[in-house]
Design a protein around this motif. Structure first.
Motif, PDB file in Angstrom:
ATOM      1  N   ALA A 133       0.398  -3.805   1.363  1.00 27.41           N
ATOM      2  CA  ALA A 133      -0.561  -4.528   0.531  1.00 27.41           C
ATOM      3  C   ALA A 133      -1.895  -4.689   1.265  1.00 27.41           C
ATOM      4  O   ALA A 133      -2.976  -4.538   0.674  1.00 27.41           O
ATOM      5  CB  ALA A 133       0.011  -5.895   0.158  1.00 27.41           C
TER       6      ALA A 133
ATOM      7  N   HIS B 161      -0.525   6.358  -1.403  1.00 26.06           N
ATOM      8  CA  HIS B 161       0.148   5.348  -0.582  1.00 26.06           C
ATOM      9  C   HIS B 161       1.009   4.423  -1.444  1.00 26.06           C
ATOM     10  O   HIS B 161       2.125   4.055  -1.050  1.00 26.06           O
ATOM     11  CB  HIS B 161      -0.875   4.536   0.217  1.00 26.06           C
ATOM     12  N   VAL B 162       0.482   4.033  -2.602  1.00 25.77           N
ATOM     13  CA  VAL B 162       1.266   3.183  -3.507  1.00 25.77           C
ATOM     14  C   VAL B 162       2.529   3.912  -3.951  1.00 25.77           C
ATOM     15  O   VAL B 162       3.623   3.332  -3.965  1.00 25.77           O
ATOM     16  CB  VAL B 162       0.400   2.780  -4.726  1.00 25.77           C
TER      17      VAL B 162
ATOM     18  N   ALA C 106      -3.566  -1.287   1.278  1.00 24.92           N
ATOM     19  CA  ALA C 106      -4.117  -0.978  -0.038  1.00 24.92           C
ATOM     20  C   ALA C 106      -5.431  -1.720  -0.260  1.00 24.92           C
ATOM     21  O   ALA C 106      -6.409  -1.149  -0.778  1.00 24.92           O
ATOM     22  CB  ALA C 106      -3.107  -1.344  -1.124  1.00 24.92           C
TER      23      ALA C 106
ATOM     24  N   GLY D 238       5.043   2.575  -1.354  1.00 26.90           N
ATOM     25  CA  GLY D 238       5.423   1.414  -2.142  1.00 26.90           C
ATOM     26  C   GLY D 238       6.636   1.667  -3.008  1.00 26.90           C
ATOM     27  O   GLY D 238       7.706   1.078  -2.797  1.00 26.90           O
TER      28      GLY D 238
ATOM     29  N   LEU E 215      -5.344   5.963  -2.089  1.00 25.58           N
ATOM     30  CA  LEU E 215      -4.694   4.692  -2.414  1.00 25.58           C
ATOM     31  C   LEU E 215      -3.502   4.928  -3.330  1.00 25.58           C
ATOM     32  O   LEU E 215      -2.406   4.371  -3.111  1.00 25.58           O
ATOM     33  CB  LEU E 215      -5.695   3.753  -3.086  1.00 25.58           C
ATOM     34  N   TYR E 216      -3.677   5.773  -4.338  1.00 28.34           N
ATOM     35  CA  TYR E 216      -2.581   6.077  -5.267  1.00 28.34           C
ATOM     36  C   TYR E 216      -1.394   6.694  -4.526  1.00 28.34           C
ATOM     37  O   TYR E 216      -0.234   6.312  -4.763  1.00 28.34           O
ATOM     38  CB  TYR E 216      -3.078   7.032  -6.354  1.00 28.34           C
TER      39      TYR E 216
ATOM     40  N   HIS F 217       6.154  -4.196   3.043  1.00 26.05           N
ATOM     41  CA  HIS F 217       5.396  -4.369   1.808  1.00 26.05           C
ATOM     42  C   HIS F 217       4.109  -5.164   2.041  1.00 26.05           C
ATOM     43  O   HIS F 217       3.064  -4.855   1.448  1.00 26.05           O
ATOM     44  CB  HIS F 217       6.262  -5.052   0.760  1.00 26.05           C
TER      45      HIS F 217
ATOM     46  N   TRP G 254       4.764  -2.481  -7.153  1.00 24.57           N
ATOM     47  CA  TRP G 254       4.131  -1.210  -6.785  1.00 24.57           C
ATOM     48  C   TRP G 254       4.213  -0.216  -7.940  1.00 24.57           C
ATOM     49  O   TRP G 254       3.258   0.530  -8.202  1.00 24.57           O
ATOM     50  CB  TRP G 254       4.788  -0.622  -5.537  1.00 24.57           C
TER      51      TRP G 254
ATOM     52  N   LEU H 249       1.513  -1.117 -10.370  1.00 19.48           N
ATOM     53  CA  LEU H 249       0.203  -0.672  -9.903  1.00 19.48           C
ATOM     54  C   LEU H 249       0.069   0.837 -10.044  1.00 19.48           C
ATOM     55  O   LEU H 249      -0.991   1.341 -10.477  1.00 19.48           O
ATOM     56  CB  LEU H 249       0.009  -1.091  -8.440  1.00 19.48           C
ATOM     57  N   GLU H 250       1.128   1.562  -9.709  1.00 18.66           N
ATOM     58  CA  GLU H 250       1.102   3.018  -9.866  1.00 18.66           C
ATOM     59  C   GLU H 250       0.860   3.401 -11.325  1.00 18.66           C
ATOM     60  O   GLU H 250       0.017   4.254 -11.640  1.00 18.66           O
ATOM     61  CB  GLU H 250       2.424   3.619  -9.393  1.00 18.66           C
TER      62      GLU H 250
END
Length: 428
Positions: free
Chosen positions: A355, A321-322, A358, A326, A318-319, A351, A290, A293-294
């Motif tokens: 996912a 939430h990550v 996301a 995450g 989305l960002y 998780h 995570w 991805l961030e």
């Protein structure tokens, strides 16, 4: 007497674990409301839900009642005398955070950013500053990278308060420039998130021995310096038009430079996972993924995609939430569950649900843009997928909170050169 004891346990527990249970309760409240918001997109049965008000209640409860309360409770527990009740002033700080979080949830659910919400938000500034002052006193004279992260977290909390005050000043001065108001609001949110991330890093290092994890200290020191110096500069990228002009270019340069400490954090987490086994190894790797991805999304924003993301909204959602569910929640639940004596196995469901959520949010954004030639069908599939992922996150939360999540105490292996910890929970 029984009623009095019940009220005390609900509103001012004597032990840190009482506040950790309250924080977990706020987490369940916020994620359950978030699931209703996701379901409202796909079911007409939830048309009664005041969406805007519920959204603000959801986000503020995650920020204040869940992460804020949990961070301070874990910090006070770790910095106090081992096994002793909380100091009265620390307990007062946690109780005030708890009460203002409850008031925020009720006020925002009832009227959004109406007068009650504004009054509660303004009063909360004093609560957070008081809690920060208490933690600063606890940190006085302590050395080490973990305490450096906590001091950095407090610095970002103060910066967040300055952003909130800036917004109040703009309103009081009747400044008509909406862009300045948006910058002030996002400076508050962005720096509060910086408080979360730095605080999480410090707490993971402080609890490393009990978790049986070995963190490399040298990269953490470099990470700390870069993160504290640069992270606050990137706040303009969170608002439309924030990537342009001198302020925008400074923010983009800082976001690109932050790819280095981001890489250090991902690598440190991944290497730390090799020092442990069982559930914890996989859970640390989830947090590392995570964080990767961030960092990738932040770098993409620095390269010019932040404007697109803020105007489309779904990439920004989305960002968040990550970042919040995450990186921060995935990491913060590890020491919290350890202190509560809970098995962390259900975190894998958390998780996996995130996912799925996301992926649903990504499909929803693609559908809104008519990408891949599907349009409405893609949008519908994304909304359903995001709701299904949200259900997984909520189920995981209840599985962690309910009594059957309690684990038996087993020994864990401490890093070399450290005393064996007092075992509290089963993480293998």
């Amino acid at each position: 007497m029984a009623v009095r004891a019940l009220l005390r346990s609900l509103f001012s527990p004597a032990e840190p674990r009482g506040y950790l249970r309250l924080a977990l309760g706020y987490y369940l409240l916020a994620t359950s409301l978030g699931l209703l918001l996701r379901l409202a997109f796909v079911s007409p049965l939830l048309a009664w839900l005041p969406f805007g008000n519920a959204l603000h209640a959801h986000s503020h409860t995650l920020y204040f009642g869940w992460v804020g309360l949990a961070l301070f409770a874990l910090a006070f527990e770790r910095l106090g005398a081992p096994g002793a009740p909380l100091a009265r002033a620390d307990r007062a700080a946690l109780t005030l955070i708890h009460l203002v979080s409850l008031a925020t949830f009720v006020a925002f659910l009832h009227s959004g950013y109406g007068r009650p919400g504004v009054i509660v938000s303004a009063s909360s500034l004093f609560v957070w500053l008081y809690a920060a002052a208490r933690l600063a006193l606890r940190l006085r004279g302590r050395t080490g990278v973990a305490y450096g992260f906590l001091r950095g977290a407090l610095a970002y909390l103060v910066l967040a308060m300055l952003g909130a005050v800036g917004r109040v000043v703009l309103l009081a001065a009747h400044v008509k420039d909406a862009h300045l108001g948006q910058l002030a609001v996002f400076a508050f949110l962005h720096c509060f998130a910086g408080f979360f991330v730095l605080g999480l890093m410090g707490l993971l290092v402080l609890h490393a021995a009990e978790l049986g994890v070995r963190f490399e200290e040298a990269p953490l020191r470099r990470l700390l310096r870069w993160k504290v110096l640069l992270a606050w500069l990137t706040f303009p990228l969170g608002v439309p038009g924030g990537s342009s002009g001198a302020l925008g270019w400074a923010a983009r340069a800082a976001a690109l430079a932050l790819a280095y400490p981001g890489f250090l954090w991902v690598r440190t987490l991944w290497r730390a996972s090799r020092s442990t086994q069982g559930s914890l190894r996989g859970l640390l790797r989830w947090v590392a993924l995570w964080a990767l991805l961030e960092g990738g999304m932040e770098a993409a924003g620095a390269l010019g995609l932040s404007e697109w993301a803020t105007r489309l909204h779904h990439p920004a959602i989305l960002y968040l939430h990550v970042l919040l569910l995450g990186v921060v929640t995935g990491g913060l639940l590890l020491p919290l569950l350890l202190q509560l004596g809970r098995r962390p196995g259900a975190l894998h469901l958390h998780h996996a649900g995130l996912a799925l959520m996301a992926a649903g949010l990504a499909l929803t954004g693609a559908g809104m843009q008519g990408l891949l030639g599907f349009g409405t069908q893609l949008l519908r599939a994304g909304l359903v997928l995001a709701a299904a992922g949200g259900a997984g996150v909520v189920l995981a939360g209840f599985a962690l909170a309910l009594p059957w999540a309690r684990g038996r105490a087993v020994a864990v292996s401490p890093p070399e050169g450290q005393e064996p910890p007092s075992p509290r929970a089963e993480f293998a």
